[in-house]
Design an enzyme around this catalytic site. Structure first.
Site, mmCIF file in Angstrom:
data_model
loop_
_atom_site.group_PDB
_atom_site.id
_atom_site.type_symbol
_atom_site.label_atom_id
_atom_site.label_comp_id
_atom_site.label_asym_id
_atom_site.label_seq_id
_atom_site.Cartn_x
_atom_site.Cartn_y
_atom_site.Cartn_z
ATOM 1 N N LYS A 118 69.176 8.996 96.417
ATOM 2 C CA LYS A 118 69.490 9.612 95.123
ATOM 3 C C LYS A 118 70.922 10.160 95.088
ATOM 4 C CE LYS A 118 67.505 13.075 91.954
ATOM 5 N NZ LYS A 118 66.371 14.034 91.818
ATOM 6 N N ASN A 128 60.044 13.494 89.166
ATOM 7 C CA ASN A 128 59.284 14.752 89.152
ATOM 8 C C ASN A 128 60.070 15.649 88.189
ATOM 9 O OD1 ASN A 128 57.867 15.459 92.435
ATOM 10 N ND2 ASN A 128 58.340 13.465 91.610
ATOM 11 N N ASN A 172 67.129 12.212 99.388
ATOM 12 C CA ASN A 172 65.982 11.940 98.505
ATOM 13 C C ASN A 172 65.995 10.423 98.317
ATOM 14 O OD1 ASN A 172 64.140 11.717 96.435
ATOM 15 N ND2 ASN A 172 64.891 13.482 95.293
ATOM 16 N N CYS A 219 64.749 9.835 89.527
ATOM 17 C CA CYS A 219 64.651 10.988 88.647
ATOM 18 C C CYS A 219 65.897 11.300 87.814
ATOM 19 C CB CYS A 219 64.205 12.202 89.443
ATOM 20 S SG CYS A 219 63.381 13.384 88.394
ATOM 21 N N GLU A 246 58.911 9.527 92.746
ATOM 22 C CA GLU A 246 59.823 10.278 93.613
ATOM 23 C C GLU A 246 58.993 11.268 94.438
ATOM 24 O OE1 GLU A 246 61.919 13.301 91.404
ATOM 25 O OE2 GLU A 246 63.559 13.413 92.856
ATOM 26 N N GLU A 256 67.713 21.047 94.648
ATOM 27 C CA GLU A 256 67.956 19.731 95.268
ATOM 28 C C GLU A 256 69.342 19.647 95.890
ATOM 29 O OE1 GLU A 256 65.786 17.219 91.863
ATOM 30 O OE2 GLU A 256 66.330 16.063 93.613
HETATM 31 N N1 ING Z 1 64.063 16.439 88.104
HETATM 32 C C1 ING Z 1 64.509 16.682 86.809
HETATM 33 C C2 ING Z 1 65.008 15.474 86.033
HETATM 34 O O1 ING Z 1 66.179 15.170 85.940
HETATM 35 C C3 ING Z 1 65.560 18.281 85.370
HETATM 36 C C4 ING Z 1 65.485 17.809 86.774
HETATM 37 C C5 ING Z 1 64.430 18.853 84.786
HETATM 38 C C6 ING Z 1 66.699 18.119 84.666
HETATM 39 C C7 ING Z 1 64.500 19.304 83.475
HETATM 40 C C8 ING Z 1 66.796 18.545 83.350
HETATM 41 C C9 ING Z 1 65.690 19.141 82.754
HETATM 42 O O2 ING Z 1 64.136 14.861 85.442
HETATM 43 C C10 ING Z 1 64.618 15.773 89.163
HETATM 44 N N2 ING Z 1 63.889 15.769 90.295
HETATM 45 O O3 ING Z 1 65.712 15.235 89.103
#
Ligand code: ING
Length: 311
Positions: A127, A196, A110, A171, A47, A145
């Site tokens: 996304k 990410n 995205n 993601c 991503e 986001e």
């Molecule tokens: N990143 C993360 C994901 O879902 C996140 C956001 C991070 C959610 C940590 C929960 C905990 O892996 C993206 N870019 O969606």
């Protein structure tokens, strides 16, 4: 006759804010060349592969914000990647931020595309599940986001390519069972997912220590319950002081992890995937037509939305 696709997951180490696209594309080309050297048919990139994960910051200057998006694909910056792919005869999947102008409106997504060995874009996905917020919250690390991307308007397409049925997700999509089931109902055989994933954005230490476990849990469940391969590729390491998980992996329809990265840098992992490996599940255990009973699940009042937990 077995249908094999040799797949490379090209995990990326951090892309710092100061790194320009030319430098990033050189890294992608190098990993594409390594994947070709291993005899791969397709290489999957993460991503937001072309830039740093800018949704960690509040960016109010529109020109600065626009600098993280692509207004055409391919474009001058990424053309060397398309050219190398065509020269080597290898396909690729690439995550990037997309600006489109429609009906006089600037729209931001995205996005992820799949390009076949002839250099044609054969699949595109935007996304749908946006984590985090649209407004700044009172914590040092942001996750904006919802502020920077519209919800994807292409659904979860499944398309023909490399001898099978392919799909993409991005993601946070991987954490939601609907993502895989929407493609499972279309007979998907390989789902390519870039991510990410920063640790510690919700400041819940209980979650942080399980970040890698939760990453693989949702990927393996999604793969097995929908009898599909899953190729999950991280951009990871310490990017602008944000710690992001790696452990990119290739998962069989059995749910088994058959390949996994072992660094937090640019690393290519490879597996020869038999696209018929999901058949024994699709025909029996997870024969969706034979065993699934949506008409008996009761009225799922989607519009009512989730029950909010009482704090
Ligand atoms: N990143 C993360 C994901 O879902 C996140 C956001 C991070 C959610 C940590 C929960 C905990 O892996 C993206 N870019 O969606």
């Amino acid at each position: 006759m077995a249908r094999f696709v040799k797949v490379a997951a090209a995990q990326m180490g951090p892309v710092q804010r100061s790194e320009d696209r030319a430098s990033v594309v050189k890294r992608l080309v190098r990993m594409m060349q390594e994947a070709h050297g291993w005899g791969c048919d397709i290489v999957v990139f993460p991503e937001l592969a072309l830039t740093t994960f800018f949704p960690r910051w509040l960016i109010e200057d529109e020109d600065e914000l626009d600098s993280y998006y692509e207004t055409a694909m391919p474009n001058t910056d990424v053309q060397p990647l398309f050219d190398e792919a065509k020269k080597l005869g290898i396909g690729f999947c690439l995550g990037y931020c997309e600006i489109v102008h429609e009906n006089g409106r600037k729209r931001r997504f995205n996005t992820s595309i799949t390009v076949d060995k002839s250099g044609e874009i054969i699949g595109k996905y935007r996304k749908i599940h946006m984590p985090g917020n649209s407004e700044v919250w009172d914590k040092p690390a942001q996750h904006l986001e919802k502020r920077y991307f519209e919800i994807g308007d292409l659904g979860f397409p499944v398309f023909e390519g490399f001898g099978g049925k392919l799909g993409m997700a991005i993601c946070n999509d991987r954490r939601w069972p609907e993502t895989y089931r929407c493609m499972g109902l279309q007979g998907v055989e390989m789902v390519m997912i870039g991510y990410n994933t920063p640790v510690g954005i919700d400041y819940n230490f209980d979650h942080d220590v399980l970040a890698s476990f939760h990453n693989h849990l949702v990927l393996q469940a999604g793969a097995h319950q929908n009898s599909t391969w899953v190729v999950a590729v991280a951009k990871c390491g310490i990017e602008e002081s944000s710690k992001m998980i790696g452990q990119s992996c290739i998962i069989a329809p059995s749910g088994e992890i058959v390949a996994m990265s072992s660094t937090l840098g640019d690393e290519v992992i490879v597996h020869k995937c038999d696209l018929d490996a999901g058949l024994s599940y699709k025909e029996d255990l997870f024969n969706l037509g034979l065993h699934r009973r949506p008409e008996h699940y009761g009225l799922i009042v989607e519009t009512a939305g989730p029950v909010t937990p009482q704090k």
